[in-house]
Design an enzyme around this catalytic site. Structure first.
Site, PDB file in Angstrom:
ATOM      1  N   LEU A 273       0.836  -1.195   0.000  1.00  0.00           N
ATOM      2  CA  LEU A 273       0.000   0.000   0.000  1.00  0.00           C
ATOM      3  C   LEU A 273       0.872   1.246   0.000  1.00  0.00           C
ATOM      4  CD1 LEU A 273      -0.041   1.136   3.208  1.00  0.00           C
ATOM      5  CD2 LEU A 273      -1.565  -0.800   3.458  1.00  0.00           C
ATOM      6  N   SER A 274       0.334   2.319  -0.568  1.00  0.00           N
ATOM      7  CA  SER A 274       1.023   3.593  -0.691  1.00  0.00           C
ATOM      8  C   SER A 274       2.292   3.411  -1.532  1.00  0.00           C
ATOM      9  CB  SER A 274       1.303   4.170   0.693  1.00  0.00           C
ATOM     10  OG  SER A 274       1.755   5.506   0.614  1.00  0.00           O
ATOM     11  N   ASN A 275       3.463   3.777  -1.014  1.00  0.00           N
ATOM     12  CA  ASN A 275       4.679   3.528  -1.770  1.00  0.00           C
ATOM     13  C   ASN A 275       4.869   2.039  -2.030  1.00  0.00           C
ATOM     14  OD1 ASN A 275       5.342   6.213  -1.968  1.00  0.00           O
ATOM     15  ND2 ASN A 275       6.868   6.186  -0.339  1.00  0.00           N
ATOM     16  N   GLY A 277       2.436  -0.022  -2.522  1.00  0.00           N
ATOM     17  CA  GLY A 277       1.538  -0.324  -3.628  1.00  0.00           C
ATOM     18  C   GLY A 277       2.149   0.042  -4.960  1.00  0.00           C
TER      19      GLY A 277
END
Length: 613
Positions: A273-275, A277
């Site tokens: 998730l986020s970076n 992801g």
């Protein structure tokens, strides 16, 4: 107490596999794992110290920081427990109204082993940390390996609440990478960094997670993500693929009679998730060996060349314009957009005044100036939902933190040569340079987020003595994006190197993103990326989840939980569907209706609010 054993290797895995049943069956993975240098730590975690929560359970994860008997000299086990707890609390909503453990998710006891090492991308100056969690209930006949990259700039446990929480209870092994980030902070004051076990050590005594070049007279803190000289974001996909190969090699070691473990007989699921992801989507575009069987990416930091906008572009824009735009009356009820007394923060009014003085806003009143700033961001693609949530990011001064740190990374700067006069240093409670307490420093690896400020480290510089002290630094950072000088060209080259590539045609891929994400707005990231994939003949599933935003952990803050939904349950569901496809033969859907959940409101989260299918 954990039993700890260590295996040593140099560039070959021959010593690693000494004593295994069939060395000939190890040849393939010996070649695959030659990116590991030095020690591989093998630890056992049972009897009150498990893989998923280090024995804390859900109740312990929610509570105060796990204690350290001698704070100035923590043990590796104590640091591991704190690191796992910090990663959980930094990502998941574990609050009393959030529903974790009752409405969705669980934190069962999962005994097993951990294998941990430093791995190297070819040509890299610094390593990334890889870790395999192997549960005792791993099913060698139904082989599942989850590979995950940490969120944000977090350390190697930074995806445990997603990948570990979903995969370990199911009997999957889980391989993690810190993707060249993490809190392996190097302190030039005493030339110390972080060893493989998380404890601090001096340069030259043991291999360190991050060991920047020596600099005479340096007085700063070096951060791996920012100062490695590698621009690690450009290699996040390679970090993920190496972690997958490390996982296969460690499975060979753990089960020599069942070896070799390969992508042909072991389903490898990538998630983050986020970076993180963004990292698994980068990996999907680089997976020439067809290691990955499927990808689930949550709220990814992703862009393709010429598609969408890079984080540095819209983050430097936000750092300048959002403080003024959020002074607009339409955001009066947004969490953190007003002071506790209901007033517009003075710093935001000062930003409006500064932009007016520069001739960038023409309105003669703060009301008119705020409306102009708002209109400018709307024209640049920002929507009201993203801006409303971004009030918290702006209030916490995260844009400056992101912009300064990422600029240093893209420009491959050292701790003493960051752009625009920024630097990291230890600070006191007043934010001014001061030595840090020994206990705080000793726990940096466990407690740090990987991108200060925090834990006794401050981001200094980029300020002036005006009524709007932060603007000068923000404009300098924005100038690196809008300019055409040598540094601007180098920064653009660094950003271009992070662009995602096209995944293979048949790869199951599901992207889940909160519609109200204020840090990585969907309009700049997931939406153009998905449109590009579809234009290139790919068929990703895409859920733009109503009422979800970027930080599930923020849902415990006043005003957030009432307005928003957590994103993790939708990620778990996507992983469930991928599992059913890979292991049970369920057809992979070409499309799937996005759940139309409703905000939690003032009471506890109920499952009906999620509208999960």
């Amino acid at each position: 107490m954990n039993k700890r054993t260590y295996a040593w290797l140099a560039l070959s895995f021959v010593p690693l596999f000494a004593g295994c049943a069939s060395s000939s069956r190890m040849t393939e993975h010996s070649m695959q794992a030659d990116f590991v240098r030095g020690e591989i730590s093998v630890t056992e975690h049972r009897h009150g110290d498990d893989l998923l929560s280090a024995g804390l359970g859900l109740k312990g994860l929610v509570g105060a920081a796990s204690p350290i008997a001698d704070p100035a000299h923590p043990t590796s086990a104590e640091l591991r427990r704190r690191a796992i707890q910090a990663s959980w609390k930094g990502i998941a909503d574990l609050g009393p109204l959030g529903g974790y453990g009752s409405v969705y998710g669980a934190v069962p006891d999962v005994p097993g082993r951990e294998y941990q090492a430093f791995a190297w991308i070819p040509g890299a100056k610094q390593p990334h940390r890889v870790l395999l969690q192997l549960p005792d209930n791993f099913d060698v006949h139904r082989r599942c390996l989850v590979v995950a990259a940490s969120s944000g700039s977090r350390g190697v446990y930074g995806a445990i609440s997603l990948a570990g929480a979903w995969g370990l209870p199911r009997g999957c092994a889980v391989a993690y990478t810190d993707k060249g980030t993490g809190a392996g902070y190097f302190d030039y004051a005493d030339d110390s960094g972080v060893a493989l076990d998380g404890t601090r050590a001096k340069r030259g005594t043991v291999p360190l997670e991050f060991e920047p070049p020596a600099m005479a007279g340096a007085d700063a803190i070096a951060i791996k993500h920012m100062h490695s000289g590698d621009n690690p974001e450009a290699d996040w996909g390679r970090h993920v693929l190496q972690a997958a190969k490390f996982g296969l090699a460690m499975l060979d070691r753990a089960y020599p009679q069942e070896a070799p473990f390969t992508a042909a007989n072991t389903r490898i699921i990538a998630t983050g998730l986020s970076n993180g992801g963004g990292a698994v989507l980068q990996a999907a575009g680089l997976d020439d060996e067809h290691l990955l069987a499927g990808v689930v990416s949550l709220e990814p930091n992703i862009h393709a060349q010429g598609q969408g906008r890079a984080l540095y572009d819209y983050a430097t824009e936000a750092g300048i314009w959002l403080p003024c735009a959020l002074a607009d009356a339409r955001f009066a009820k947004a969490p953190f957009a007003r002071t506790p007394h209901g007033d517009i923060p003075p710093a935001w009014l000062a930003r409006c005044a500064s932009l007016h003085e520069q001739g960038k806003l023409s309105g003669g009143t703060s009301t008119a100036q705020a409306a102009e700033a708002y209109a400018r961001l709307r024209a640049a693609g920002w929507n009201d939902g993203a801006m409303e949530v971004a009030a918290s990011i702006t209030a916490f001064d995260l844009w400056r933190v992101i912009d300064a740190g990422y600029a240093a990374s893209y420009l491959r700067r050292t701790a003493m040569t960051m752009p625009c006069g920024f630097r990291y240093a230890t600070v006191g409670t007043d934010g001014k340079p001061a030595p840090v307490a020994a206990a705080v420093k000793a726990a940096w690896w466990a407690d740090g987020s990987g991108i200060p400020p925090g834990n006794g480290i401050g981001l200094l510089g980029g300020m002036d003595a005006s009524a709007d002290p932060g603007l000068a630094g923000q404009e300098c950072l924005r100038g690196l994006w809008e300019g055409n000088g040598t540094d601007a060209q180098m920064l653009h080259a660094g950003v271009d190197a992070t662009a995602g590539r096209l995944p293979r045609q048949d790869l199951p891929l599901w992207i889940v993103h909160g519609a109200d994400d204020g840090l990585l707005p969907t309009v700049f990231s997931s939406e153009p990326y998905v449109a590009w994939l579809r234009a290139q003949g790919r068929q990703p599933l895409y859920w733009k989840v109503p009422h979800a935003q970027h930080f599930d952990a923020f849902l415990v803050l006043p005003g957030f939980g009432e307005r928003h939904l957590p994103l993790l349950p939708y990620g778990y569901l996507a992983l469930d569907r991928l599992w059913a496809h890979l292991f049970e033969g369920a057809p992979w859907p070409r499309e799937l209706a996005v759940p139309q959940g409703q905000p939690r409101g003032a009471g506890p989260l109920e499952r009906a609010a999620l509208a999960l299918p």
